[in-house]
Design an enzyme around this catalytic site. Structure first.
Site, mmCIF file in Angstrom:
data_model
loop_
_atom_site.group_PDB
_atom_site.id
_atom_site.type_symbol
_atom_site.label_atom_id
_atom_site.label_comp_id
_atom_site.label_asym_id
_atom_site.label_seq_id
_atom_site.Cartn_x
_atom_site.Cartn_y
_atom_site.Cartn_z
ATOM 1 N N LYS A 33 -41.955 42.802 32.882
ATOM 2 C CA LYS A 33 -42.419 42.476 31.487
ATOM 3 C C LYS A 33 -42.990 40.909 32.050
ATOM 4 C CE LYS A 33 -40.029 42.377 27.509
ATOM 5 N NZ LYS A 33 -39.014 42.090 26.596
HETATM 6 O O1 G3P Z 1 -38.160 41.647 23.060
HETATM 7 C C1 G3P Z 1 -38.474 40.644 22.244
HETATM 8 C C2 G3P Z 1 -37.472 40.259 21.232
HETATM 9 O O2 G3P Z 1 -36.341 40.035 22.034
HETATM 10 C C3 G3P Z 1 -37.860 39.046 20.575
HETATM 11 O O3 G3P Z 1 -36.842 39.342 19.451
HETATM 12 O O4 G3P Z 1 -35.241 38.714 17.632
HETATM 13 O O5 G3P Z 1 -35.851 37.031 19.401
HETATM 14 O O6 G3P Z 1 -37.612 37.756 17.559
HETATM 15 P P1 G3P Z 1 -36.566 38.189 18.440
#
Ligand code: G3P
Length: 228
Positions: A86
């Protein structure tokens, strides 16, 4: 449609892989740091749980192209199997994406917030782009619409890159993303597991059990079939 779990928690990964048709695991530095443990051991343990065939996406922390490439190669060697590096989108990240793509290393371009970021990442050779749905909603954008347009744009321009929608807070967001034709989603285990729960389903199961027991008591179908 592929469901991927967005976590580095080994117990959650074991449970989700055992019970649900998940296609892999995604991590990022925030998710990894929550486990507060030996990084290399953690990603190797994840690989050991999911086996070599499931996707494992691990994010680099380097920001210069040559360092990103170096980290990607080291990570691939460490975790093996079906590995995706990633890379958060940036000019250096895009350059590294092209280099890695040409070396046959699979890339997920992450932290995508716009359709044009996704298009350029796709052209650079990313295998997946990961737009952040809930974070877009939080800034009064429309995460589902952004994802739907990326999916449509890739189709129109015949770009093979898949969309891995990320950052979810609600079941509704996930449902709308599924309806958009997006190929995959990555979801934290707590939210993922709510996808299969419904109180009416539980009532129905409880009724089936009560009706069965009212006639056959505690005898199971297996016991009856085996003449017990
Ligand atoms: O994979 C990206 C993700 O983990 C972001 O999620 O919930 O931190 O916006 P969040």
């Amino acid at each position: 449609m592929m469901y991927i779990i967005d976590t580095a928690n080994l117990d959650d990964i074991k449970r989700c892989v055992e019970y649900y048709p998940v296609a892999g695991v995604t991590t990022n530095p925030t998710i990894i740091s929550k486990e507060n443990t030996d990084f290399l051991k953690l990603i190797k343990d994840i690989r050991a749980i999911i086996g070599p065939d499931m996707m494992l996406h691990v994010q680099v922390t380097a920001s210069k192209c040559e360092d990103i490439v170096k980290e990607a190669l080291l990570l691939k060697e460490a975790v093996g199997g079906n590995f995706y590096v990633k890379i958060p989108i940036s000019p250096e990240g895009l350059k590294a994406t092209s280099v890695l793509h040409n070396m046959g290393i699979k890339v997920t371009e992450t932290a995508i917030f716009t359709q044009q970021q996704a298009l350029i990442a796709g052209l650079a050779g990313a295998d997946f782009v990961a737009p952040y749905v809930n974070r877009l909603d939080n800034i009064v954008s429309d995460g589902v619409q952004v994802v739907a347009e990326i999916v449509e744009m890739f189709k129109k321009h015949d770009i093979k890159t898949k969309v891995l929608a990320a950052s979810f807070k609600t079941v509704e967001q996930i449902h709308k993303i599924a309806m958009s034709g997006c190929q995959s989603v990555t979801i934290n285990p707590a939210l993922f597991e709510t996808l299969t729960y419904h109180p009416m389903t539980q009532y129905a199961i409880d009724d089936f059990n009560a009706d069965w027991e009212s006639i056959y008591g505690k005898k199971s179908i297996a016991e009856i079939c085996e003449g017990k």
